[in-house]
Motif scaffolding. Sequence first.
Motif, mmCIF file in Angstrom:
data_model
loop_
_atom_site.group_PDB
_atom_site.id
_atom_site.type_symbol
_atom_site.label_atom_id
_atom_site.label_comp_id
_atom_site.label_asym_id
_atom_site.label_seq_id
_atom_site.Cartn_x
_atom_site.Cartn_y
_atom_site.Cartn_z
ATOM 1 N N ARG A 89 5.032 3.992 2.804
ATOM 2 C CA ARG A 89 4.700 2.633 2.031
ATOM 3 C C ARG A 89 4.378 1.442 3.042
ATOM 4 O O ARG A 89 5.012 1.755 3.932
ATOM 5 N N CYS A 90 3.712 0.594 2.929
ATOM 6 C CA CYS A 90 3.465 -0.296 3.834
ATOM 7 C C CYS A 90 3.405 -1.846 3.147
ATOM 8 O O CYS A 90 2.679 -1.699 2.249
ATOM 9 N N VAL A 91 4.126 -2.841 3.599
ATOM 10 C CA VAL A 91 3.933 -4.234 3.040
ATOM 11 C C VAL A 91 3.313 -5.085 4.053
ATOM 12 O O VAL A 91 3.835 -5.173 4.995
ATOM 13 N N VAL A 92 2.089 -5.496 3.795
ATOM 14 C CA VAL A 92 1.458 -6.422 4.776
ATOM 15 C C VAL A 92 1.670 -8.060 4.392
ATOM 16 O O VAL A 92 1.610 -8.527 3.050
ATOM 17 N N ASP A 93 2.251 -8.656 5.398
ATOM 18 C CA ASP A 93 2.737 -9.947 5.090
ATOM 19 C C ASP A 93 2.628 -10.943 6.341
ATOM 20 O O ASP A 93 3.153 -10.821 7.309
ATOM 21 N N GLY A 94 1.326 -11.511 6.071
ATOM 22 C CA GLY A 94 0.804 -12.616 7.381
ATOM 23 C C GLY A 94 0.512 -11.468 8.509
ATOM 24 O O GLY A 94 -0.174 -10.434 8.525
ATOM 25 N N ARG A 95 1.256 -11.787 9.507
ATOM 26 C CA ARG A 95 0.887 -10.853 10.788
ATOM 27 C C ARG A 95 1.650 -9.620 10.834
ATOM 28 O O ARG A 95 1.293 -8.850 11.793
ATOM 29 N N TRP A 96 2.528 -9.473 9.643
ATOM 30 C CA TRP A 96 3.264 -8.421 9.947
ATOM 31 C C TRP A 96 3.079 -7.332 9.049
ATOM 32 O O TRP A 96 2.554 -7.472 7.820
ATOM 33 N N ALA A 97 3.135 -5.961 9.266
ATOM 34 C CA ALA A 97 3.003 -4.644 8.589
ATOM 35 C C ALA A 97 4.344 -4.159 8.612
ATOM 36 O O ALA A 97 4.659 -3.573 9.660
ATOM 37 N N GLY A 98 5.060 -3.935 7.439
ATOM 38 C CA GLY A 98 6.349 -3.253 7.241
ATOM 39 C C GLY A 98 6.001 -1.884 6.822
ATOM 40 O O GLY A 98 5.706 -1.791 5.875
ATOM 41 N N PHE A 99 6.718 -0.847 7.308
ATOM 42 C CA PHE A 99 6.545 0.564 7.115
ATOM 43 C C PHE A 99 8.086 1.088 6.421
ATOM 44 O O PHE A 99 8.990 0.938 7.269
ATOM 45 N N SER A 100 7.782 1.755 5.431
ATOM 46 C CA SER A 100 8.963 2.349 4.808
ATOM 47 C C SER A 100 8.600 3.566 3.881
ATOM 48 O O SER A 100 7.379 4.023 3.878
ATOM 49 N N ALA A 101 9.398 4.321 3.610
ATOM 50 C CA ALA A 101 9.388 5.458 2.743
ATOM 51 C C ALA A 101 8.387 6.615 3.132
ATOM 52 O O ALA A 101 7.511 7.151 2.518
ATOM 53 N N VAL A 102 8.614 6.717 4.480
ATOM 54 C CA VAL A 102 7.957 7.781 5.159
ATOM 55 C C VAL A 102 8.633 9.115 4.849
ATOM 56 O O VAL A 102 9.599 9.242 5.666
ATOM 57 N N GLU A 103 8.157 9.991 4.234
ATOM 58 C CA GLU A 103 8.805 11.137 3.902
ATOM 59 C C GLU A 103 7.753 12.262 3.908
ATOM 60 O O GLU A 103 6.555 12.187 3.668
ATOM 61 N N TRP A 134 0.738 -1.331 -0.073
ATOM 62 C CA TRP A 134 -0.001 0.074 -0.047
ATOM 63 C C TRP A 134 0.789 1.353 -0.187
ATOM 64 O O TRP A 134 1.784 1.586 0.684
ATOM 65 N N PHE A 135 0.227 2.391 -0.823
ATOM 66 C CA PHE A 135 1.159 3.690 -0.879
ATOM 67 C C PHE A 135 0.269 4.678 -0.316
ATOM 68 O O PHE A 135 -0.845 4.714 -0.647
ATOM 69 N N ALA A 136 0.657 5.371 0.402
ATOM 70 C CA ALA A 136 0.007 6.561 1.318
ATOM 71 C C ALA A 136 0.346 7.992 0.688
ATOM 72 O O ALA A 136 1.640 8.155 0.476
ATOM 73 N N SER A 137 -0.393 9.000 0.588
ATOM 74 C CA SER A 137 0.110 10.267 0.178
ATOM 75 C C SER A 137 -0.847 11.311 0.707
ATOM 76 O O SER A 137 -2.164 10.761 1.079
ATOM 77 N N VAL A 138 -0.656 12.579 1.130
ATOM 78 C CA VAL A 138 -1.214 13.555 1.521
ATOM 79 C C VAL A 138 -1.025 14.702 0.462
ATOM 80 O O VAL A 138 0.357 14.938 0.306
ATOM 81 N N ALA A 139 -2.110 15.266 -0.030
ATOM 82 C CA ALA A 139 -1.848 16.202 -1.234
ATOM 83 C C ALA A 139 -0.920 17.394 -0.668
ATOM 84 O O ALA A 139 -1.004 17.997 0.504
ATOM 85 N N GLY A 140 -0.247 17.879 -1.462
ATOM 86 C CA GLY A 140 0.444 18.896 -1.257
ATOM 87 C C GLY A 140 0.391 20.028 -2.407
ATOM 88 O O GLY A 140 -0.434 20.129 -3.113
ATOM 89 N N GLU A 141 1.674 20.757 -2.532
ATOM 90 C CA GLU A 141 1.698 21.842 -3.643
ATOM 91 C C GLU A 141 2.324 21.480 -4.659
ATOM 92 O O GLU A 141 3.310 20.894 -4.541
ATOM 93 N N GLU A 142 2.223 22.095 -5.833
ATOM 94 C CA GLU A 142 3.366 21.974 -7.198
ATOM 95 C C GLU A 142 3.596 20.544 -7.471
ATOM 96 O O GLU A 142 4.720 19.967 -7.764
ATOM 97 N N GLY A 143 2.583 19.798 -7.297
ATOM 98 C CA GLY A 143 2.412 18.435 -7.870
ATOM 99 C C GLY A 143 3.094 17.425 -7.157
ATOM 100 O O GLY A 143 3.147 15.919 -7.482
#
Length: 335
Positions: free
Chosen positions: A255-269, A239-248
């Motif tokens: 980013r989150c990858v769900v794999d069985g009991r685990w949810a892995g978070f990355s690319a939080v910027e 899954w990919f998450a975004s919050v609208a901003g300016e200038e595109g």
Amino acid sequence: MEFTAGGRLEVQITPSDVGKRVSVRRLGDPASGPETFTDTVGVLTSWDDGVLLITRRTGESVRIAESSLVAGKVVPAAPARRRGPAAGFAELARVQARSWPPEEAEPLGEWTLRAARGFTRRANSVLPLGAPGVPLDDALARVVAWYGERGLTPYVQAATGAEGTQETLCAALQERGWRREVTAEVRVAGLAPVADLTADTTRVVLARTPDAAWLRRYQRVGEPGPHVLRVLSGGPSVWFASVAGEEGAPAAIGRCVVDGRWAGFSAVEVDPARRRGGLATAVMAALAARALAQGASAAWLQVEEDNTAARALYDGMGFALHHRYHHFRPDRAGA
């Protein structure tokens, strides 16, 4: 730290304890002043020619002269209590590997050589979860040749700090002229508390693929090629998450990858101009809620050791250190 037996300091370890977690006390340099002692805890990775090598949880190796020992004993392989969900190193390592899938993988015994045209060290390094099936020097020669054929820097990813991690391999790599280039913490937490974080998630949009705007905010790569999209979109359920901003470009992404009991978070910027406004928390909470809905119950993430701001953020979210991993590369010709 208790070393005594019947009131006496004792050295209760021998070279046969190599590979075990130990605690030792050594005498300081007499020339430096009054008698002092230094304690060291870690995995005993070698004991040769009167010198002990102990690798700490951080990956740092400490050399200790046998003649300076005043006490030593074997200690439990991991603390009896740990914050966060119970997890073994091997389970977490495999889950993390599936969240950053390479374009190409080749087994070498119980090692896996991974390549993705250089995008992320995690997808372009050896994952050694066992023995390579050949002597270590032969395995490393194969690693150097394999990555050289692809025009890539050879990396070996090895971990320290938990039961079943690879302190002995880390020490062996360093002895052979491989240097530790990057260290990251692997942290774990219960997933429900992350989903319950106080944040405005109404502006967070979730998608199955990263669009052009999401990629403009992602700082780990310039113009993304197909291999970047394949790695980012790989994994059991992404899954990919975004919050609208300016200038595109979004104000925040994740980013989150769900794999069985685990949810892995990355690319939080977050857009530097919008930081400290709760956007990272909102992204994490929205992704966690979606992972809960898919049946996950535990969370993990990776954060580089020198990223002080991110580590503070994840401390506040309840993520606890599980172990560290390191990327090693040859430091001299022929290593």
